[in-house]
Design a protein around this motif. Structure first.
Motif, PDB file in Angstrom:
ATOM      1  N   THR A 183      -4.195  -6.968   0.400  1.00  0.00           N
ATOM      2  CA  THR A 183      -4.281  -7.960   1.497  1.00  0.00           C
ATOM      3  C   THR A 183      -5.644  -8.051   2.188  1.00  0.00           C
ATOM      4  OG1 THR A 183      -3.145  -6.270   2.766  1.00  0.00           O
ATOM      5  CG2 THR A 183      -1.874  -8.206   2.167  1.00  0.00           C
TER       6      THR A 183
ATOM      7  N   PRO B 253       8.892  -1.889   3.194  1.00  0.00           N
ATOM      8  CA  PRO B 253       8.821  -3.345   3.002  1.00  0.00           C
ATOM      9  C   PRO B 253       7.740  -4.021   3.846  1.00  0.00           C
ATOM     10  CG  PRO B 253      10.648  -2.835   4.447  1.00  0.00           C
ATOM     11  CD  PRO B 253      10.017  -1.512   4.068  1.00  0.00           C
TER      12      PRO B 253
ATOM     13  N   ASP C 154       3.587  -0.324   7.421  1.00  0.00           N
ATOM     14  CA  ASP C 154       3.791  -1.241   8.551  1.00  0.00           C
ATOM     15  C   ASP C 154       5.249  -1.275   9.017  1.00  0.00           C
ATOM     16  OD1 ASP C 154       1.150  -1.905   8.166  1.00  0.00           O
ATOM     17  OD2 ASP C 154       1.478  -4.065   7.980  1.00  0.00           O
TER      18      ASP C 154
ATOM     19  N   THR D 166      -2.072  -0.518   9.501  1.00  0.00           N
ATOM     20  CA  THR D 166      -3.246  -0.784   8.659  1.00  0.00           C
ATOM     21  C   THR D 166      -3.024  -0.219   7.259  1.00  0.00           C
ATOM     22  OG1 THR D 166      -4.335   1.296   9.245  1.00  0.00           O
ATOM     23  CG2 THR D 166      -4.854  -0.615  10.630  1.00  0.00           C
ATOM     24  N   ALA D 167      -3.797  -0.760   6.314  1.00  0.00           N
ATOM     25  CA  ALA D 167      -3.720  -0.293   4.924  1.00  0.00           C
ATOM     26  C   ALA D 167      -4.162   1.170   4.852  1.00  0.00           C
ATOM     27  CB  ALA D 167      -4.613  -1.167   4.059  1.00  0.00           C
TER      28      ALA D 167
ATOM     29  N   ALA E 224      15.314  -6.877  -1.567  1.00  0.00           N
ATOM     30  CA  ALA E 224      16.411  -6.094  -0.977  1.00  0.00           C
ATOM     31  C   ALA E 224      16.974  -6.899   0.190  1.00  0.00           C
ATOM     32  CB  ALA E 224      15.884  -4.745  -0.497  1.00  0.00           C
TER      33      ALA E 224
ATOM     34  N   PHE F  65       0.833  -1.212   0.000  1.00  0.00           N
ATOM     35  CA  PHE F  65       0.000   0.000   0.000  1.00  0.00           C
ATOM     36  C   PHE F  65       0.870   1.265   0.000  1.00  0.00           C
ATOM     37  CE2 PHE F  65      -2.848  -3.271   1.289  1.00  0.00           C
ATOM     38  CZ  PHE F  65      -4.077  -2.886   0.799  1.00  0.00           C
ATOM     39  N   ALA F  66       1.873   1.301   0.878  1.00  0.00           N
ATOM     40  CA  ALA F  66       2.683   2.516   1.015  1.00  0.00           C
ATOM     41  C   ALA F  66       3.597   2.713  -0.198  1.00  0.00           C
ATOM     42  CB  ALA F  66       3.507   2.449   2.303  1.00  0.00           C
TER      43      ALA F  66
HETATM   44  C1  LIG Z   1      -5.422 -10.793   6.007  1.00  0.00           C
HETATM   45  C2  LIG Z   1      -5.237  -9.328   6.212  1.00  0.00           C
HETATM   46  C3  LIG Z   1      -6.337  -8.484   6.208  1.00  0.00           C
HETATM   47  C4  LIG Z   1      -6.165  -7.112   6.404  1.00  0.00           C
HETATM   48  N1  LIG Z   1      -7.256  -6.301   6.388  1.00  0.00           N
HETATM   49  C5  LIG Z   1      -7.109  -4.970   6.517  1.00  0.00           C
HETATM   50  C6  LIG Z   1      -8.228  -4.097   6.430  1.00  0.00           C
HETATM   51  O1  LIG Z   1      -9.356  -4.550   6.250  1.00  0.00           O
HETATM   52  N2  LIG Z   1      -8.007  -2.755   6.579  1.00  0.00           N
HETATM   53  C7  LIG Z   1      -6.758  -2.239   6.777  1.00  0.00           C
HETATM   54  O2  LIG Z   1      -6.617  -1.007   6.884  1.00  0.00           O
HETATM   55  N3  LIG Z   1      -5.672  -3.046   6.873  1.00  0.00           N
HETATM   56  C8  LIG Z   1      -5.816  -4.391   6.736  1.00  0.00           C
HETATM   57  N4  LIG Z   1      -4.721  -5.207   6.822  1.00  0.00           N
HETATM   58  C9  LIG Z   1      -3.412  -4.633   7.115  1.00  0.00           C
HETATM   59  C10 LIG Z   1      -2.754  -4.144   5.822  1.00  0.00           C
HETATM   60  O3  LIG Z   1      -2.679  -5.189   4.901  1.00  0.00           O
HETATM   61  C11 LIG Z   1      -1.347  -3.632   6.111  1.00  0.00           C
HETATM   62  O4  LIG Z   1      -1.376  -2.673   7.118  1.00  0.00           O
HETATM   63  C12 LIG Z   1      -0.775  -3.025   4.829  1.00  0.00           C
HETATM   64  O5  LIG Z   1      -0.606  -4.043   3.866  1.00  0.00           O
HETATM   65  C13 LIG Z   1       0.554  -2.331   5.091  1.00  0.00           C
HETATM   66  O6  LIG Z   1       1.000  -1.782   3.894  1.00  0.00           O
HETATM   67  P1  LIG Z   1       2.568  -1.665   3.608  1.00  0.00           P
HETATM   68  O7  LIG Z   1       2.700  -1.017   2.289  1.00  0.00           O
HETATM   69  O8  LIG Z   1       3.248  -1.074   4.764  1.00  0.00           O
HETATM   70  O9  LIG Z   1       3.069  -3.180   3.555  1.00  0.00           O
HETATM   71  P2  LIG Z   1       2.629  -4.365   2.618  1.00  0.00           P
HETATM   72  O10 LIG Z   1       1.316  -4.123   1.987  1.00  0.00           O
HETATM   73  O11 LIG Z   1       2.811  -5.598   3.435  1.00  0.00           O
HETATM   74  O12 LIG Z   1       3.706  -4.343   1.460  1.00  0.00           O
HETATM   75  C14 LIG Z   1       5.054  -4.574   1.707  1.00  0.00           C
HETATM   76  C15 LIG Z   1       5.742  -4.837   0.398  1.00  0.00           C
HETATM   77  O13 LIG Z   1       7.132  -4.923   0.601  1.00  0.00           O
HETATM   78  C16 LIG Z   1       7.635  -6.072  -0.049  1.00  0.00           C
HETATM   79  N5  LIG Z   1       8.878  -6.464   0.624  1.00  0.00           N
HETATM   80  C17 LIG Z   1       9.045  -7.028   1.835  1.00  0.00           C
HETATM   81  N6  LIG Z   1      10.351  -7.229   2.086  1.00  0.00           N
HETATM   82  C18 LIG Z   1      11.023  -6.769   0.998  1.00  0.00           C
HETATM   83  C19 LIG Z   1      12.395  -6.722   0.661  1.00  0.00           C
HETATM   84  N7  LIG Z   1      13.354  -7.174   1.475  1.00  0.00           N
HETATM   85  N8  LIG Z   1      12.731  -6.212  -0.554  1.00  0.00           N
HETATM   86  C20 LIG Z   1      11.786  -5.751  -1.407  1.00  0.00           C
HETATM   87  N9  LIG Z   1      10.451  -5.771  -1.119  1.00  0.00           N
HETATM   88  C21 LIG Z   1      10.090  -6.267   0.076  1.00  0.00           C
HETATM   89  C22 LIG Z   1       6.505  -7.055   0.058  1.00  0.00           C
HETATM   90  O14 LIG Z   1       6.643  -8.115  -0.863  1.00  0.00           O
HETATM   91  C23 LIG Z   1       5.327  -6.144  -0.253  1.00  0.00           C
HETATM   92  O15 LIG Z   1       5.228  -5.937  -1.636  1.00  0.00           O
HETATM   93  C24 LIG Z   1      -4.872  -6.588   6.613  1.00  0.00           C
HETATM   94  C25 LIG Z   1      -3.755  -7.439   6.623  1.00  0.00           C
HETATM   95  C26 LIG Z   1      -3.937  -8.797   6.413  1.00  0.00           C
HETATM   96  C27 LIG Z   1      -2.729  -9.693   6.402  1.00  0.00           C
END
Ligand SMILES: Cc1cc2nc3c(=O)[nH]c(=O)nc-3n(C[C@H](O)[C@H](O)[C@H](O)COP(=O)(O)OP(=O)(O)OC[C@H]3O[C@@H](n4cnc5c(N)ncnc54)[C@H](O)[C@@H]3O)c2cc1C
Length: 449
Positions: free
Chosen positions: A58, A123, A315, A332-333, A92, A24-25
């Motif tokens: 997600t 990540p 996150d 959260t997303a 990474a 998401f971020a």
């Molecule tokens: C089952 C489930 C249901 C959910 N429902 C909700 C909801 O209804 N509402 C809500 O607000 N939130 C919900 N969430 C929480 C939400 O999914 C997370 O808060 C959100 O995905 C965080 O976004 P992000 O971009 O920080 O991380 P993520 O979406 O987890 O993305 C991280 C990215 O980084 C990549 N990555 C990781 N490590 C590396 C690396 N070393 N090198 C390169 N890339 C890397 C991953 O592959 C991924 O693409 C839910 C989560 C889950 C698991």
């Protein structure tokens, strides 16, 4: 980490922003930053490093696990959505904030180095594992497509095996599912798996009550995030569907054919989902920078203190919550998406385009889909349950998926599901290895077995 085999730098001369992670971020940041740079006529290169060539929505993974939605529909193609971004499909492995490089690897090539002028760390997080014997071998999380598909296929496989199992003990174990974690993700999962199992029982003409579901949590209520009243309603609805909910209880041990609960009870089962919370992605550990609760410390402008060219959000970052002084924003997303926008703005400002601002967002509440005809939601403090919440939940998710073609596919699926039963085909595409915490989430964990 071995020395890099080479670099994947290109575009010599122009500045480069490297974004790690396409969730998401990272996705939102990349999209917004490209627009800002294009509008300013700036040729800074935007590189997105991610192990998958898609952004995963997600919140709909429980629907994938329950066989309601095809996994492709919750995977937004980065090639389609971000044509101006240079995509590096790799992980990474390590980051050097002094030399301003990151080292990436993939299963197709060894370590390669990439240099950056600005670094955005998004990540995300991985499932938080505890030192429970057997967890890494026999439990499965719900953070990736592989895990969601595995849970669906494992449930169907066990139900099919149970149909011609003569030993009543083994048959019952095959017809038992244990889900650990009763916050919104675990609760949505158990509701969707229950619906899948009910569809199977109806098709095979046996009582759904023969398939047992156990939901565990150390907390004293399910989904505390939605407040007491909705939480009580959820408890009543899930119990009415025959889900055995045990609060103040978790797992002491897992083996290949049973689990032991913390109260000493043994539950024979072959299917265990572990959805108990998250911690920052493992790559953050290579940075040697201060963390809070497994997340990288940043200031309100999402900058890493002491490293003015490094930003983080979602996150992976402990972002100060300016609406609740002293607290950090929850993982959260909702926050990750908005932090992605702030990251884009502040990175652009650091390149001389626009003005940076602090991240501030008041939580808008949650929507939680709990399977057939039931959901709960608390948008902007309103308390909704049942069909009105279902409508809000489905409308919200369909709107929030960041690409039209995915929205269209999800909408058609929901409409189709209103008049047909969910599909029960078992393609056997994901095995226990690919869905393990190590292979699927990249968790380097050495739990006792
Ligand atoms: C089952 C489930 C249901 C959910 N429902 C909700 C909801 O209804 N509402 C809500 O607000 N939130 C919900 N969430 C929480 C939400 O999914 C997370 O808060 C959100 O995905 C965080 O976004 P992000 O971009 O920080 O991380 P993520 O979406 O987890 O993305 C991280 C990215 O980084 C990549 N990555 C990781 N490590 C590396 C690396 N070393 N090198 C390169 N890339 C890397 C991953 O592959 C991924 O693409 C839910 C989560 C889950 C698991």
């Amino acid at each position: 980490m071995p020395d890099p085999e080479g670099t994947i730098d290109s575009n010599a001369g122009s500045r480069r922003v490297v974004i790690v992670g396409s969730g998401f971020a990272g996705f939102t940041c990349a999209r917004r930053l490209c627009r800002t740079l294009a509008a300013a006529g700036d040729d800074t290169e935007v590189v997105l490093v991610t192990p998958t060539d898609y952004m995963l929505y997600t919140p709909l993974l429980p629907d994938v696990a329950g066989g309601l939605i095809d996994p492709r529909f919750v995977a937004v193609s980065l090639t389609d959505a971000l044509p101006r971004v240079r995509l590096v499909v790799a992980t990474a492995e390590s980051i050097d904030p002094i030399r301003k490089t990151i080292t990436v690897t993939s299963e197709y090539h060894g370590p390669r180095e990439l240099s950056w002028d600005r670094l955005v760390l998004t990540p995300g997080s991985v499932t938080k594992l505890f030192d429970v014997p057997g967890l890494a071998d026999h439990g499965r999380g719900l953070k990736t497509v592989a895990e969601a598909l595995y849970l669906r296929e494992q449930l169907l496989r066990q139900l099919e095996l149970a149909d011609h199992e003569d030993d009543p003990g083994v048959r019952q174990a095959r017809r038992t599912v244990v889900v650990v974690g009763a916050s919104y993700a675990g609760t949505e999962l158990v509701a969707q798996l229950r619906a899948l199992a009910d569809a199977y029982a109806a098709r095979r003409a046996f009582a759904p009550s023969e398939i047992r579901f156990v939901l565990l949590d150390m907390a004293d209520r399910v989904m505390p995030e939605v407040g007491e009243k909705l939480s009580d309603q959820v408890l009543a609805v899930l119990r009415d569907r025959g889900i055995d909910i045990r609060l103040g209880t978790s797992l002491k041990e897992l083996t290949g054919d049973h689990v032991v609960l913390t109260d000493g009870t043994t539950v024979p089962t072959y299917t265990v989902a572990w959805v108990t919370g998250v911690t920052g992605a493992p790559v953050l550990g290579t940075l040697d920078l201060p963390m809070e609760r497994g997340r990288l410390i940043v200031d309100a402008k999402l900058r890493v203190p002491g490293h003015p060219d490094v930003f983080a959000g979602g996150d992976a970052a402990a972002v100060p919550d300016l609406t609740k002084p002293g607290e950090i924003t929850p993982p959260t997303a909702q926050h990750a998406t908005r932090q992605g926008k702030t990251l884009a703005r502040n990175v652009a400002a650091s390149l001389g385009i626009g003005v940076a601002k602090a991240y501030k967002h008041r939580d808008m509440g949650l929507v939680v889909d709990l399977g057939p005809r039931f959901a709960v939601a608390n948008p902007l403090g309103l308390r909704l349950s049942g069909l009105p919440a279902k409508a809000v939940t489905r409308a919200y998710h369909t709107y929030a998926v960041p690409r039209g073609i995915n929205r269209w596919a999800i909408t058609l699926t929901y409409l189709t599901n209103a008049v047909t039963s969910r599909p029960l085909t078992l393609l056997g595409l994901v095995g226990p290895e690919e869905s393990s915490f190590g292979a699927s989430e990249g968790i380097r964990h050495h739990a006792r077995t």
